[in-house]
Enzyme design. Structure first.
Site, PDB file in Angstrom:
ATOM      1  N   ASP A  66      -1.480   6.783   6.144  1.00  0.00           N
ATOM      2  CA  ASP A  66      -2.600   5.905   5.776  1.00  0.00           C
ATOM      3  C   ASP A  66      -2.797   4.954   6.959  1.00  0.00           C
ATOM      4  O   ASP A  66      -1.917   4.141   7.262  1.00  0.00           O
ATOM      5  CB  ASP A  66      -2.217   5.134   4.503  1.00  0.00           C
ATOM      6  CG  ASP A  66      -3.224   4.054   4.116  1.00  0.00           C
ATOM      7  OD1 ASP A  66      -4.222   3.855   4.846  1.00  0.00           O
ATOM      8  OD2 ASP A  66      -3.011   3.396   3.077  1.00  0.00           O
ATOM      9  N   LYS A 116     -11.784  -1.689   6.653  1.00  0.00           N
ATOM     10  CA  LYS A 116     -10.958  -2.609   7.422  1.00  0.00           C
ATOM     11  C   LYS A 116     -11.471  -2.664   8.859  1.00  0.00           C
ATOM     12  O   LYS A 116     -11.857  -3.715   9.335  1.00  0.00           O
ATOM     13  CB  LYS A 116      -9.481  -2.179   7.409  1.00  0.00           C
ATOM     14  CG  LYS A 116      -8.916  -1.929   6.008  1.00  0.00           C
ATOM     15  CD  LYS A 116      -8.750  -3.215   5.215  1.00  0.00           C
ATOM     16  CE  LYS A 116      -8.679  -3.009   3.714  1.00  0.00           C
ATOM     17  NZ  LYS A 116      -7.489  -2.346   3.232  1.00  0.00           N
ATOM     18  N   TRP A 123       0.837  -1.215   0.000  1.00  0.00           N
ATOM     19  CA  TRP A 123       0.000   0.000   0.000  1.00  0.00           C
ATOM     20  C   TRP A 123       0.864   1.253   0.000  1.00  0.00           C
ATOM     21  O   TRP A 123       0.535   2.244  -0.651  1.00  0.00           O
ATOM     22  CB  TRP A 123      -0.975  -0.012   1.174  1.00  0.00           C
ATOM     23  CG  TRP A 123      -1.977  -1.115   1.078  1.00  0.00           C
ATOM     24  CD1 TRP A 123      -2.146  -2.150   1.942  1.00  0.00           C
ATOM     25  CD2 TRP A 123      -2.953  -1.307   0.034  1.00  0.00           C
ATOM     26  NE1 TRP A 123      -3.154  -2.980   1.502  1.00  0.00           N
ATOM     27  CE2 TRP A 123      -3.660  -2.487   0.345  1.00  0.00           C
ATOM     28  CE3 TRP A 123      -3.283  -0.605  -1.117  1.00  0.00           C
ATOM     29  CZ2 TRP A 123      -4.691  -2.978  -0.467  1.00  0.00           C
ATOM     30  CZ3 TRP A 123      -4.309  -1.094  -1.928  1.00  0.00           C
ATOM     31  CH2 TRP A 123      -4.997  -2.264  -1.605  1.00  0.00           C
TER      32      TRP A 123
END
Ligand SMILES: *Cc1c(COP(=O)(O)O)cnc(C)c1O
Length: 359
Positions: A170, A194, A100
């Site tokens: 993030d 998530k 990511w």
């Protein structure tokens, strides 16, 4: 019957929240329609989004000089929005701790000079690099991290020394899992699917002075944080449903005792699993112990056939989504806020039994 769902995302939500949403489905609080059917400009929805904002501010102790934006496009859309809104000098420092972070880094390269100042790629991202003295250019616009690495199961337990630069994080897979000091960041953002709510919503918490008209030329109106901020996240139709469910999750978190209590519970759950892995002769964790995530726990047997057997048998026993990410193999248990402690205890019992039969 509900299973124990160890999915990395979209992931388990609190059963209480799902039941409440089910009760409100046909007739939300006497208005004769569901939240999915009401105008985003209605009094009813205004109340939902305002209350959600108030509650997340309270949970995270967000100072008044930070805006909370409810945006679409997921976390991945922010990979572009971050450089578009922040790259005044067209230069930024990225720490590469997994896929990511790498995707965000590659996206930033489309807009300016993105520099990888540290990386843990040399050991398949199984650790967090030393970030105490990085070579960050003086004119870098920001330093970027992925704080919890969903795929590899690592987490920053100390934030990088940014040498005075803005920190952008993030936090998709550790959002609301423990208290954070918001003032240490310029921008905190996370896709909610998530640890918070249904997919399709990203919450961005941004220091006010970073929200300006001075964005890169060509920045789409929708990706300009100023547009969203000036319109209280209602420039266009937002993801009303996800905002509503997130609001219910915020209430649930408050009822659970807030983020201090969630941290204690998450530590307890993670310890059960890590303690088991540390003494097991069959299973082993893949992450350097001091960098372990409380949310995503990857592990392997060292034998691909046995891994596959474990995934298959665990599924049959009611433990879903334990297969590791396609790029890593092995197994991964995501044990987010809504995973009950019994889920982890029963998983460990199952693993122990599997070890006896296959050791
Ligand atoms: C899942 C995930 C993303 C991608 O989220 P989308 O909302 O699908 O764009 C980004 N970062 C992290 C850390 C993730 O876990």
């Amino acid at each position: 019957m509900r299973v124990y769902n160890f999915s990395a995302g979209p992931a388990v939500l609190p059963e209480e929240v799902l039941k409440e949403a089910a009760d409100d489905m046909l007739d939300y609080k006497g208005c004769g329609m569901s939240v999915m059917e009401m105008s985003h400009r209605s009094k009813m929805f205004d109340d939902i989004i305002k209350t959600a904002e108030k509650d997340i501010r309270e949970l995270m102790n967000i100072p008044d000089n930070y805006k909370v934006l409810f945006l679409q496009g997921g976390a991945s859309q922010q990979f572009a929005a971050v450089p578009m809104n922040l790259m005044k000098n067209k230069k930024a420092a990225y720490i590469i701790t997994g896929q990511w972070a790498k995707k965000a880094f590659q996206e930033a390269k489309l807009y300016g000079e993105a520099i990888d100042v540290a990386s843990s790629a040399d050991k398949t991202f199984s650790y967090i690099p030393d970030c105490s003295d990085l070579a960050i250019p003086d004119d870098a616009d920001y330093v970027y991290i992925c704080e919890n690495n969903t795929i590899y199961g690592t987490k920053y337990h100390t934030l990088p020394n940014t040498k005075g630069h803005i920190l952008v994080a993030d936090v998709s897979s550790c959002f609301l899992s423990e208290p954070v000091d918001v003032t240490k960041y310029g921008v905190i953002y996370g896709g909610v699917q998530k640890n918070v709510g249904p997919a399709g919503l990203v919450i961005s918490i941004i220091r006010e002075d970073l929200i300006t008209d001075d964005v890169l030329p060509g920045t789409p109106t929708m990706l300009k944080w100023k547009t969203q901020s000036d319109n209280d996240s209602l420039y266009n139709t937002p993801n009303c449903w996800s905002i509503y469910i997130c609001g219910l999750v915020f209430k649930w978190l408050k009822k659970m005792g807030g983020l201090e209590a969630m941290k204690a519970l998450n530590e307890k759950k993670a310890k059960i699993l890590y303690d088991f892995l540390d003494q097991s002769k069959l299973f082993k964790g893949t992450v350097r112990p001091e960098d372990r995530s409380m949310m995503n726990v990857p592990f392997v047997t060292g034998n691909e056939e046995l891994d596959a057997k474990f995934v298959k048998e665990s599924k049959a026993a009611g433990f879903e989504n334990l297969k590791g990410h396609r790029t890593v193999g092995g197994m991964r248990a995501s044990i987010y806020n809504a995973m009950p402690i019994e889920g982890v205890e029963k998983l460990v019992d199952f693993m122990s039994e599997f070890e006896k039969n296959n050791g």
